[in-house]
Design a protein around this motif. Structure first.
Motif, PDB file in Angstrom:
ATOM      1  N   TYR A 122      -3.786   4.612   6.477  1.00 42.00           N
ATOM      2  CA  TYR A 122      -2.863   3.474   6.534  1.00 42.00           C
ATOM      3  C   TYR A 122      -1.811   3.532   5.432  1.00 42.00           C
ATOM      4  CZ  TYR A 122      -1.023  -1.245   6.473  1.00 42.00           C
ATOM      5  OH  TYR A 122      -0.171  -2.326   6.482  1.00 42.00           O
ATOM      6  N   ALA A 123      -2.257   3.752   4.185  1.00 43.08           N
ATOM      7  CA  ALA A 123      -1.306   3.757   3.070  1.00 43.08           C
ATOM      8  C   ALA A 123      -0.274   4.865   3.238  1.00 43.08           C
ATOM      9  CB  ALA A 123      -2.049   3.905   1.742  1.00 43.08           C
ATOM     10  N   SER A 124      -0.714   6.020   3.709  1.00 43.95           N
ATOM     11  CA  SER A 124       0.241   7.118   3.885  1.00 43.95           C
ATOM     12  C   SER A 124       1.209   6.831   5.024  1.00 43.95           C
ATOM     13  CB  SER A 124      -0.494   8.443   4.125  1.00 43.95           C
ATOM     14  OG  SER A 124      -1.212   8.437   5.345  1.00 43.95           O
ATOM     15  N   ALA A 157       0.825  -1.215   0.000  1.00 39.89           N
ATOM     16  CA  ALA A 157       0.000   0.000   0.000  1.00 39.89           C
ATOM     17  C   ALA A 157       0.856   1.260   0.000  1.00 39.89           C
ATOM     18  CB  ALA A 157      -0.934   0.006   1.207  1.00 39.89           C
ATOM     19  N   ALA A 158       2.145   1.135   0.369  1.00 38.74           N
ATOM     20  CA  ALA A 158       3.039   2.296   0.376  1.00 38.74           C
ATOM     21  C   ALA A 158       3.306   2.804  -1.028  1.00 38.74           C
ATOM     22  CB  ALA A 158       4.352   1.942   1.050  1.00 38.74           C
ATOM     23  N   THR A 159       3.182   1.925  -2.015  1.00 41.54           N
ATOM     24  CA  THR A 159       3.493   2.313  -3.395  1.00 41.54           C
ATOM     25  C   THR A 159       2.242   2.521  -4.247  1.00 41.54           C
ATOM     26  OG1 THR A 159       3.677  -0.009  -4.087  1.00 41.54           O
ATOM     27  CG2 THR A 159       5.671   1.054  -3.303  1.00 41.54           C
ATOM     28  N   LYS A 160       1.090   2.126  -3.726  1.00 34.77           N
ATOM     29  CA  LYS A 160      -0.164   2.316  -4.469  1.00 34.77           C
ATOM     30  C   LYS A 160      -1.315   2.372  -3.472  1.00 34.77           C
ATOM     31  CE  LYS A 160      -2.749   0.628  -8.480  1.00 34.77           C
ATOM     32  NZ  LYS A 160      -4.075   0.954  -7.937  1.00 34.77           N
ATOM     33  N   GLY A 161      -1.874   3.565  -3.309  1.00 39.76           N
ATOM     34  CA  GLY A 161      -2.979   3.728  -2.378  1.00 39.76           C
ATOM     35  C   GLY A 161      -4.234   3.013  -2.848  1.00 39.76           C
ATOM     36  N   ALA A 193       3.754   4.660   3.484  1.00 33.68           N
ATOM     37  CA  ALA A 193       4.594   5.464   2.598  1.00 33.68           C
ATOM     38  C   ALA A 193       5.644   6.212   3.420  1.00 33.68           C
ATOM     39  CB  ALA A 193       3.748   6.440   1.791  1.00 33.68           C
ATOM     40  N   ALA A 194       5.240   6.655   4.610  1.00 30.59           N
ATOM     41  CA  ALA A 194       6.195   7.323   5.502  1.00 30.59           C
ATOM     42  C   ALA A 194       7.285   6.355   5.944  1.00 30.59           C
ATOM     43  CB  ALA A 194       5.466   7.890   6.714  1.00 30.59           C
ATOM     44  N   ILE A 195       6.909   5.120   6.261  1.00 32.68           N
ATOM     45  CA  ILE A 195       7.899   4.094   6.626  1.00 32.68           C
ATOM     46  C   ILE A 195       8.879   3.877   5.479  1.00 32.68           C
ATOM     47  CG2 ILE A 195       8.152   1.582   6.885  1.00 32.68           C
ATOM     48  CD1 ILE A 195       7.605   2.752   9.479  1.00 32.68           C
ATOM     49  N   ARG A 196       8.351   3.837   4.262  1.00 33.69           N
ATOM     50  CA  ARG A 196       9.211   3.632   3.094  1.00 33.69           C
ATOM     51  C   ARG A 196      10.217   4.781   2.959  1.00 33.69           C
ATOM     52  NH1 ARG A 196       8.209   3.892  -3.162  1.00 33.69           N
ATOM     53  NH2 ARG A 196       9.470   2.127  -3.869  1.00 33.69           N
TER      54      ARG A 196
END
Length: 236
Positions: free
Chosen positions: A149-151, A138-142, A154-157
């Motif tokens: 959650y996805a954002s 989900a970090a690469t595609k919402g 993305a922050a973790i990434r």
């Protein structure tokens, strides 16, 4: 790195990916401590696994500091931190609140960062160490309803990439594992594991990916790895 006698700290190790990972690493000779917010569940899981239990909430800075104090008092050295603890929610855009973001980010982002900060202090002194962050595809595609959650993933990434740039000079490996949907208790209020399905990922597949990434010789590392179910579309 060699897993035998390695000292490993796993957040959120009472269920799902964290539990499966602890089990696999212990089977291969590692010394593992798991954290969990519920004392009874944490103690029970640790007994089953043969792990060291630490009742702690990664979203609480005092608990984070205490986690490392307890761990280092026991093992004196840290080889691996696995930032696995995470929560999620699905909410349509028009229903989002600041509290939704604060609740999820406190665990998924702030907690992971504070755990990593303490680990980094140890690893820089050792000139060795590993951090594995559990992200999400989900970090690469919402997705619909995934703003929070996805954002957070993305922050973790993004943080993973920043820590890689900062810590490689100290021989510290920072790795990101992005699972797609896994049949765990994640997102369930009752915290009960979902029924496993033959065509869906389990915690065991993610644990295997983590183990494999760690076992590469320390001269190299896998910056980011996605794990997908082979055929999730066919009902089995």
């Amino acid at each position: 790195m060699k897993l035998e006698n390695a000292n490993i700290l796993i957040t959120g190790g009472t269920l799902g990916i964290g539990h499966a990972t602890a089990k696999l690493l212990i089977e291969h000779g590692a010394n593992v401590a798991i954290t969990g917010r519920d004392e009874e569940r944490t103690q029970k899981a640790a007994r089953e696994l043969g792990a060291m239990p630490i009742t702690a909430d990664v979203g609480n800075p005092d608990d984070v500091a205490r986690t490392f104090q307890v761990f280092m008092d026991k093992y004196e050295k840290l080889d691996v931190l696995i930032n696995n603890a995470g929560i999620g929610l699905s909410r349509k855009l028009e229903h989002l609140t600041i509290e939704d973001f604060e609740k999820v980010y406190r665990v998924n982002v702030f907690g992971a960062a504070m755990m990593a900060a303490h680990a980094a202090e140890i690893f820089k002194k050792q000139n060795a160490g590993n951090i594995i962050n559990i992200g999400s595809t989900a970090a690469t595609k919402g997705y619909e309803g995934g703003s929070v959650y996805a954002s957070s993933k993305a922050a973790i990434r993004s943080m993973t990439q920043s820590w890689q740039a900062e810590l490689r000079r100290y021989d510290v490996r920072i790795m990101l594992i992005n699972p797609s949907e896994v049949t765990t208790a994640f997102g369930r209020e009752d915290r009960e594991e979902r029924e496993s399905k033959p065509n869906k990922l389990r915690g065991e597949e993610i644990a295997w990916a983590i183990k494999s990434a760690l076992e590469m010789d320390c001269r190299g590392f896998i910056p980011e790895l996605a794990v997908w179910a082979t055929n999730p579309f066919q009902e089995k």
